[in-house]
Design an enzyme around this catalytic site. Sequence first.
Site, short mmCIF file in Angstrom:
data_model
loop_
_atom_site.label_atom_id
_atom_site.label_comp_id
_atom_site.label_asym_id
_atom_site.label_seq_id
_atom_site.Cartn_x
_atom_site.Cartn_y
_atom_site.Cartn_z
N HIS A 186 14.71 -8.46 38.98
CA HIS A 186 13.88 -7.45 37.98
C HIS A 186 12.71 -6.96 38.48
O HIS A 186 12.38 -5.96 38.80
CB HIS A 186 13.94 -7.87 36.64
CG HIS A 186 14.92 -8.07 35.62
ND1 HIS A 186 15.18 -9.54 35.31
CD2 HIS A 186 15.91 -7.60 35.04
CE1 HIS A 186 16.41 -9.35 34.53
NE2 HIS A 186 16.92 -8.15 34.71
N ASP A 215 24.49 -5.17 39.78
CA ASP A 215 25.52 -4.73 38.93
C ASP A 215 25.98 -3.35 39.53
O ASP A 215 25.58 -2.28 39.07
CB ASP A 215 24.83 -4.73 37.54
CG ASP A 215 24.42 -5.83 37.06
OD1 ASP A 215 25.40 -6.59 36.85
OD2 ASP A 215 23.43 -6.09 36.53
O1 PAF Z 1 21.49 -3.94 33.52
C1 PAF Z 1 21.23 -4.46 32.48
O2 PAF Z 1 20.33 -5.17 32.10
C2 PAF Z 1 21.51 -3.41 31.23
O3 PAF Z 1 23.03 -3.14 31.51
C3 PAF Z 1 20.95 -2.14 31.01
C4 PAF Z 1 20.92 -1.22 32.37
C5 PAF Z 1 19.26 -2.47 30.82
C6 PAF Z 1 21.40 -1.22 30.07
O4 PAF Z 1 21.34 -2.00 28.72
#
Ligand code: PAF
Length: 286
Positions: free
Chosen positions: A41, A154
């Site tokens: 993140h 993802d």
């Molecule tokens: O990847 C994630 O953490 C979630 O799928 C997101 C994009 C924040 C949507 O809730």
Amino acid sequence: MNDSPEIITTVRDLRARVSGWRRAGETVGMVPTMGFLHDGHMSLVRNSRAQNNRTVVSIFVNPKQFDRASDLEAYPRDMDRDAALLAAGGVDAIWSPEPEEMYPPGFATSVDVSGLTDCLCGATRSGHFAGVAVVVTKLLLQCLPDRAYFGRKDYQQLMVVRRMVADLNIPVEIRGIDTVRESDGLAMSSRNWHLTEAERAVAPQLFGVLTDIAEVAGRGEDVRPTIDKGLKRLERAGFGAVDYLEVRDAENLELSHRPKRPARAFAAIYLGKARLIDNVPVDTPT
Ligand code: PAF
């Protein structure tokens, strides 16, 4: 020491803050998350900070994208730790609505991206991508950033979001950012938190198997024998049920045993309680 980012909890306050920045001629980047942040993140945050004047990180554990209530309940949360990480990362605001602010009583709208959501995680996690699509649509429209950042870990989610933003003319540029890995190759994920010490020790073998498959695909060979070998190796290492281990086109996500266009090797497989997902690019022959 950085100032703590403001924690915003209503759409009205978020809109007021972002439109103030825009009036001052500043650009805005958004990083949507479900919290329990890790360096994957923070890499999205670093990209947003480098490319925009302001960065908003959303932290919202979206009930609509969990297929089981027990998974939603078990999802790790730690707002204090997240806020401290984001303060150190120089983030301007945290958008952290309560579920009732996001989905007020009577909420009835769905966003359905067809085709791309039938395979990979969409095949086994019913309703997952509809839940992602509706919340990402809302997050983008609530904040209206110039750019929004999503991890390639993802990868299917990134493709679904790109399709949806194009189809709905949402005026936000979507940027995909490479997966951040631990030094032994394991993709960073909030789900790694579920691994026991013994499971954590074997978990990087998933990346090893994907890398082998991607190499074979990159040489223009049929990947199926290498996939079979990989499945046996993972089983021996203690991995559990396999949702998928396959090579697909990088754009339309169609299955491909001998790719001629940009492709990726994808996996979702259980290790103890954790469902690990990962993917790596294939360097296709030109
Ligand atoms: O990847 C994630 O953490 C979630 O799928 C997101 C994009 C924040 C949507 O809730």
